[in-house]
Design an enzyme around this catalytic site. Structure first.
Site, PDB file in Angstrom:
ATOM      1  N   HIS A   1     -37.527 -10.010  29.086  1.00 31.83           N
ATOM      2  CA  HIS A   1     -38.352  -8.801  28.970  1.00 31.83           C
ATOM      3  C   HIS A   1     -38.305  -8.192  27.578  1.00 31.83           C
ATOM      4  CE1 HIS A   1     -34.725  -6.432  28.877  1.00 31.83           C
ATOM      5  NE2 HIS A   1     -35.347  -5.297  29.031  1.00 31.83           N
TER       6      HIS A   1
ATOM      7  N   HIS B   1     -43.940   1.034  25.718  1.00 32.65           N
ATOM      8  CA  HIS B   1     -42.791   0.721  26.562  1.00 32.65           C
ATOM      9  C   HIS B   1     -42.283   2.003  27.208  1.00 32.65           C
ATOM     10  CE1 HIS B   1     -38.278  -0.502  26.878  1.00 32.65           C
ATOM     11  NE2 HIS B   1     -38.914  -0.758  27.999  1.00 32.65           N
TER      12      HIS B   1
END
Lengths: 144, 481
Positions: B404, B235
């Site tokens: 998300h 990420h």
């Protein structure tokens, strides 16, 4: 109102907020610079080994503070430096002129007790005000 | 503020609730998630509903929480003709996103060498304040990164040709023009390829167990076989490069709005007409940042492959370290939707939201086109993450968008008051998750309790039918800035 800063805990969910103060605009800018870097590292551990000069100008003092903090964040990434000492001179003619010397050293994760990286200065609740007693106060939210 | 229940998972704030709202605001959430949402979400999503040219609804996903301008989890589509573009609808970290990499290894293979693996990864993928990557490029070459994204990486040997086929938009957002990017942005970003950053960014070793697979056929199609298979999740985004572009254009937009007669309720929602010179310049610079972010996650993938190869003394190919997919969850894209019965191009802003196209969309790589767009949902480092898949319903309901991540519920200060980084590290180790972090205070800020329950978030969109669960992934090792 003396030069200083306070972190505004719980003001924002995912980021860093602080209030900076000073008797003069220059003191306010110095305090805000220190608060910004205190959010990223333990500034007490920084040595003034590298010096940079910053010159900025803007008609509005709030946008100048925004530019000042943004310039410091730029230098953090571009030059890989953290700053702990800020000497700011501010003059107002037709617009505000800033000349500053900042001192610090290259980022060292082993020595600087790194905290959260600053991405940018937001306009959320951003303000610079002169208080009734003549001092200066700013509220800043930094995206981290 | 009046919030009307449409279904068990959908809530609507009518345009009568705030002066200037052009469309209703819609929030996807279970009743529990809705109650937990901070006031900022309601204020901000109704502010978004006031923006010129917005189409149908201002949307907020179930992981929504307060952001700048748009809430995190905010989605809005704008007319290309009379709509706006807003950096506040994309975020400072342009093309912050997720990448998921599979392996042929199992937990039993990795566990004995997990500590070594994390140490090697920690050295190979720098994280934290001001971290610099191993890629040394000239500023001139940075222009190629800005325009070609992952294609540049593959040319330089930082990726496999097949990686490109497993990235949203083939790892390159067209329209990037370096002339719209400031020198400051280039100088901030030129040394940062291959770095994680800090905050909620991470690199995580995860496990896919049989009992956590919800759709075996799709899991297999995406390279997940279960049986405690090890996968790697990344990420991160465009680092200082994208942050500077956001800073530069917020400033430009802040003063340009007057010229276009636009007023906004929140300075952080600064926007200009998409077709204006400023709007086109920002879109172009944003594309450059999106391409830098795709390249960043690609270079990190290259380093992950090197790390596994070193620790397991085997080629990365033989270890099966294939990219499953890579998604952008902070970006604006031009996409076609049916509006009043006609295919219409719109500018879709997703800020903390993943594209969730269903089967058949030509934007999905051929490899996955029959199934839909893979959706990678990153959870907190304690609770796990999900791999889901998009649906056609998303295209009609949410402009092809879903959640998300899990979404914060607690401030960073509150998280630090609740737990110390070293205690959290020990607690996670007791639960079988090894953590290496640059910053212990940063670690405490990312404690699982600071986030919503990710399963509840994912289940909400699964129940709505906007994205379907394929597999839940449980962490065993984490690297943080």
């Amino acid at each position: 109102m003396t030069q200083g800063y306070t972190f505004l805990e719980d003001r924002v969910i995912s980021d860093l907020a602080f209030e900076a103060t000073g008797d003069t605009p220059a003191e306010l800018f110095q305090a805000a610079g220190l608060a910004l870097f205190e959010g990223m590292a333990d500034t007490g551990r920084l040595q003034p080994r590298v010096r940079k000069e910053i010159r900025l100008r803007h008609a509005q003092i709030d946008q100048l503070l925004h530019d000042w903090l943004s310039e410091l964040i730029y230098l953090k990434d571009a030059a890989g430096l953290l700053f702990g000492e800020f000497s700011v001179q501010l003059n107002q003619n037709t617009e505000w002129n800033l000349v500053a010397t900042v001192k610090g050293e290259p980022i060292d994760p082993k020595r600087h007790a790194l905290r959260a990286d600053a991405k940018g200065v937001t306009y959320h609740q951003f303000e610079v005000v002169q208080t009734e007693t003549g001092g200066w106060k700013a509220r800043v939210v930094v995206d981290i | 503020m009046q919030v009307n229940k449409i279904t068990d998972y959908l809530w609507e704030i009518p345009p009568t609730e705030k002066e200037g709202m052009r469309v209703p605001a819609r929030i996807y959430a279970s009743e529990k998630l809705l109650k937990e949402m901070d006031d900022g979400v309601f204020e901000q999503i109704t502010n978004v509903a006031c923006l010129p040219g917005i189409q149908k609804y201002a949307l907020c996903m179930p992981d929504g929480h307060w952001g700048y301008g748009f809430p995190i989890g905010g989605v809005a589509a704008f007319s290309l003709q009379d709509g706006v573009i807003s950096p506040g609808g994309i975020g400072f970290d342009i093309n912050c996103g997720m990448r998921l990499i599979r392996t042929d290894l199992t937990k039993a293979d990795v566990q004995p060498r997990l500590k070594d693996l994390l140490n090697v990864l920690f050295n190979k993928v720098p994280a934290g304040v001001g971290a610099k990557g191993f890629v040394k490029i000239e500023r001139k070459e940075m222009a190629e990164v800005m325009t070609r994204g992952v294609n540049w990486c593959i040319k330089k040997g930082y990726g496999w040709a097949q990686d490109r086929d497993r990235i949203e938009g083939d790892g390159c957002l067209p329209g990037g023009d370096p002339s719209h990017v400031s020198q400051h942005a280039v100088e901030r970003g030129v040394g940062q390829l291959g770095t994680l950053g800090s905050g909620n960014h991470y690199l995580e070793i995860q496990v896919a167990s049989n009992e956590n697979i919800y759709d075996e056929k799709l899991a297999r199609a995406l390279g997940i076989f279960g049986q405690d298979q090890v996968v790697v999740m990344v990420h991160c985004g465009s680092r200082g490069f994208g942050h500077q572009i956001a800073t530069d254009y917020l400033r430009v937009f802040d003063s340009a709005m007057k010229k276009y007669g636009i007023t906004v309720r929140d300075r952080q929602l600064a926007c200009v007409p998409f077709r204006s010179p400023e709007g086109q310049a920002y879109y172009s610079a944003m594309a450059c940042a999106a391409n830098m972010a795709f390249a960043n996650r690609q270079v990190i993938t290259h380093r992950i492959r090197e790390a596994f190869s070193q620790v397991f003394n085997e080629d990365a190919e033989r270890l099966g370290l294939e990219t499953i997919y890579d998604v952008a969850h902070n970006v604006a894209k031009i996409e076609t939707y049916e509006m009043d019965g006609k295919p219409t191009e719109l500018l879709v802003h997703r800020k903390g939201s993943t594209r969730s196209f269903g089967p058949g969309r030509t934007e999905i790589p051929t490899l996955y086109r029959d199934w839909g767009q893979p959706v990678i949902v990153g959870g907190s480092m304690e609770t796990g993450s999900y791999l889901c898949i998009g649906t056609q319903k998303a295209e009609t309901e949410t402009f092809g968008s879903t959640m998300h991540g899990s979404g914060r519920t607690m401030s960073r200060h509150a998280a630090k008051r609740m737990v110390r980084g070293t205690d959290l590290q020990r607690r996670m180790e007791e639960h079988g998750i090894l953590v290496k972090a640059v910053s212990m205070s940063g670690l405490a800020e990312e404690a699982g309790a600071a986030y919503k329950n990710i399963s509840e978030v994912v289940d909400t969109m699964d129940a709505v039918g906007v994205s379907k669960k394929i597999v839940q992934l449980k962490p065993i090792g984490n690297i943080k800035g």
